[in-house]
Scaffold this motif. Structure first.
Motif, short mmCIF file in Angstrom:
data_model
loop_
_atom_site.label_atom_id
_atom_site.label_comp_id
_atom_site.label_asym_id
_atom_site.label_seq_id
_atom_site.Cartn_x
_atom_site.Cartn_y
_atom_site.Cartn_z
N ARG A 1 -23.44 -9.83 -51.62
CA ARG A 1 -24.16 -9.62 -50.35
C ARG A 1 -24.48 -10.96 -49.69
O ARG A 1 -24.33 -11.12 -48.47
CB ARG A 1 -25.43 -8.82 -50.62
N ALA A 2 -24.93 -11.92 -50.48
CA ALA A 2 -25.26 -13.24 -49.95
C ALA A 2 -24.02 -13.91 -49.35
O ALA A 2 -24.07 -14.49 -48.27
CB ALA A 2 -25.86 -14.12 -51.04
N LEU A 3 -22.91 -13.82 -50.06
CA LEU A 3 -21.67 -14.43 -49.56
C LEU A 3 -21.22 -13.75 -48.27
O LEU A 3 -20.67 -14.40 -47.37
CB LEU A 3 -20.58 -14.33 -50.62
N ALA A 4 -21.44 -12.46 -48.16
CA ALA A 4 -21.00 -11.71 -46.99
C ALA A 4 -21.76 -12.10 -45.73
O ALA A 4 -21.20 -12.06 -44.63
CB ALA A 4 -21.14 -10.20 -47.26
N VAL A 5 -23.03 -12.48 -45.87
CA VAL A 5 -23.84 -12.78 -44.68
C VAL A 5 -24.02 -14.28 -44.45
O VAL A 5 -24.63 -14.67 -43.45
CB VAL A 5 -25.23 -12.12 -44.79
N GLN A 6 -23.51 -15.12 -45.34
CA GLN A 6 -23.79 -16.56 -45.25
C GLN A 6 -23.38 -17.14 -43.91
O GLN A 6 -24.15 -17.86 -43.25
CB GLN A 6 -23.08 -17.32 -46.38
N HIS B 1 -25.91 -18.69 -41.02
CA HIS B 1 -25.81 -20.08 -40.57
C HIS B 1 -25.66 -20.16 -39.05
O HIS B 1 -26.29 -20.99 -38.39
CB HIS B 1 -24.62 -20.76 -41.25
N THR B 2 -24.85 -19.26 -38.48
CA THR B 2 -24.66 -19.24 -37.03
C THR B 2 -25.96 -18.89 -36.32
O THR B 2 -26.33 -19.51 -35.30
CB THR B 2 -23.57 -18.22 -36.66
N LEU C 1 -31.08 -21.96 -48.75
CA LEU C 1 -30.84 -21.51 -50.12
C LEU C 1 -29.35 -21.31 -50.38
O LEU C 1 -28.82 -21.71 -51.43
CB LEU C 1 -31.60 -20.21 -50.39
N LEU C 2 -28.65 -20.71 -49.42
CA LEU C 2 -27.23 -20.44 -49.60
C LEU C 2 -26.40 -21.71 -49.55
O LEU C 2 -25.39 -21.84 -50.23
CB LEU C 2 -26.74 -19.44 -48.55
N GLU C 3 -26.80 -22.68 -48.73
CA GLU C 3 -26.05 -23.94 -48.66
C GLU C 3 -26.32 -24.82 -49.88
O GLU C 3 -25.41 -25.46 -50.40
CB GLU C 3 -26.40 -24.70 -47.38
N GLU C 4 -27.56 -24.86 -50.31
CA GLU C 4 -27.93 -25.74 -51.42
C GLU C 4 -27.65 -25.10 -52.77
O GLU C 4 -27.39 -25.81 -53.75
CB GLU C 4 -29.41 -26.13 -51.33
#
Length: 312
Positions: free
Chosen positions: A71-76, A80-81, A23-26
């Protein structure tokens, strides 16, 4: 601890990490669903569960697009890792059997690289893995995210990728030379920077630009050249040279065979220029993939041989 949420109070499905990563990448439910081969309703339900688990909206609609929350940007990056690490742990260690490998690789290369390297690479691929197919695409007219999204498996470029998701390796270097037809007025004279600048010029630009880094090098000598035309491919440039008194600057090794076949002359560039790096780039998701690793090895060997100096 990896998860600070009270696990006894909430049974977390670790598949949600994969869904959150997609979701975060797309940046959309539809894109994430397609990437994970799920239906859009299933992905919407996953997003709802993620929102409840994290206590955050994660993605909010802005017009026709969706915007990640702080919050989403902080954990993206962490998400992913974690997904990559989980895939590495859970992927079995398989020995690659080239005789049974059935796979299509999509490569995006400059047309000069394709013309020079494709014959040798295809010979290697056919001899070792007859079930492998190559789809060779031309360079795009603008920067794309095709490597990130898995639409392209391997690119060869002269620029280092800026995205942290992309792995890269410099596999060779080439040098710039000047090409002209045999009866060009400059063919029998010493090509000085001034004579070079005075001639009519042709450049190769997939975006149709009438200037390139050579103009910056000339400017250092206080010189300016007249570019009469820009063509999108090296093949088109070589064809134009046969009937016109143009000069064109191209990579020496990547155009050596085509130059010899066309009967064109090659001259050294009359001013210093840095070697051109030949950079192989791919998405990090394929770094540990045995088949992709094999493809990179065959590509590296082919290009390295092309760029070797035959006089040494």
């Amino acid at each position: 601890m990896l998860f600070s949420t009270n696990i006894t109070a909430m049974h977390l499905d670790l598949n949600l990490l994969t869904a959150l990563d997609a979701l975060l990448e797309e940046g959309s439910v539809a894109g994430a669903a397609a990437r994970l081969h799920l239906t859009q309703p299933a992905m919407s339900r996953a997003l709802g569960r993620i929102r409840r688990a994290m206590g955050d909206e994660i993605l909010v609609r802005t017009g026709r697009t969706m915007t990640p929350t702080p919050r989403a940007l902080a954990v993206q990056a962490q998400v992913h890792t974690l997904v990559q690490q989980a895939q590495t742990v859970l992927t079995p260690d398989r020995t690659l059997d080239l005789t049974t490998l059935d796979r299509t690789f999509t490569l995006r290369w400059h047309d000069a690289v394709t013309t020079a390297a494709a014959p040798g690479l295809l010979a290697r691929i056919s001899a070792q893995a007859p079930g492998v197919r190559l789809s060779l695409l031309p360079e795009a007219g603008a920067d794309t995210t095709d490597l990130r999204h898995g639409h392209v498996d391997l690119e060869i470029t002269a620029a280092t990728p800026e995205s942290p998701d992309l792995a890269h390796e410099t596999i060779a270097h080439d040098r710039l030379v000047v090409l002209m037809r045999e009866n060009h007025p400059a063919a029998t004279r010493n090509l000085t920077p001034a004579r070079y600048a005075k001639a009519a010029h042709l450049i190769v630009s997939r975006r149709g630009q009438l200037a390139d880094p050579v103009d910056d090098l000339l400017a250092e000598h206080g010189l300016h050249r007249q570019v009469r035309a820009a063509v999108p491919t090296t093949a088109a440039a070589l064809q134009c040279l046969r009937d016109n008194d143009f000069l064109v600057v191209l990579p020496e090794h990547m155009t050596r065979a085509a130059t010899q076949e066309s009967g064109l002359l090659t001259r050294p560039l009359p001013f210093p220029a840095a070697p051109i790096p030949v950079i192989m780039a791919w998405h990090q998701r394929y770094t540990g993939d045995p088949a992709h690793t094999w493809l990179r090895t065959q590509t590296r060997t082919t290009v390295t041989e092309l760029c070797a100096d035959p006089t040494r």
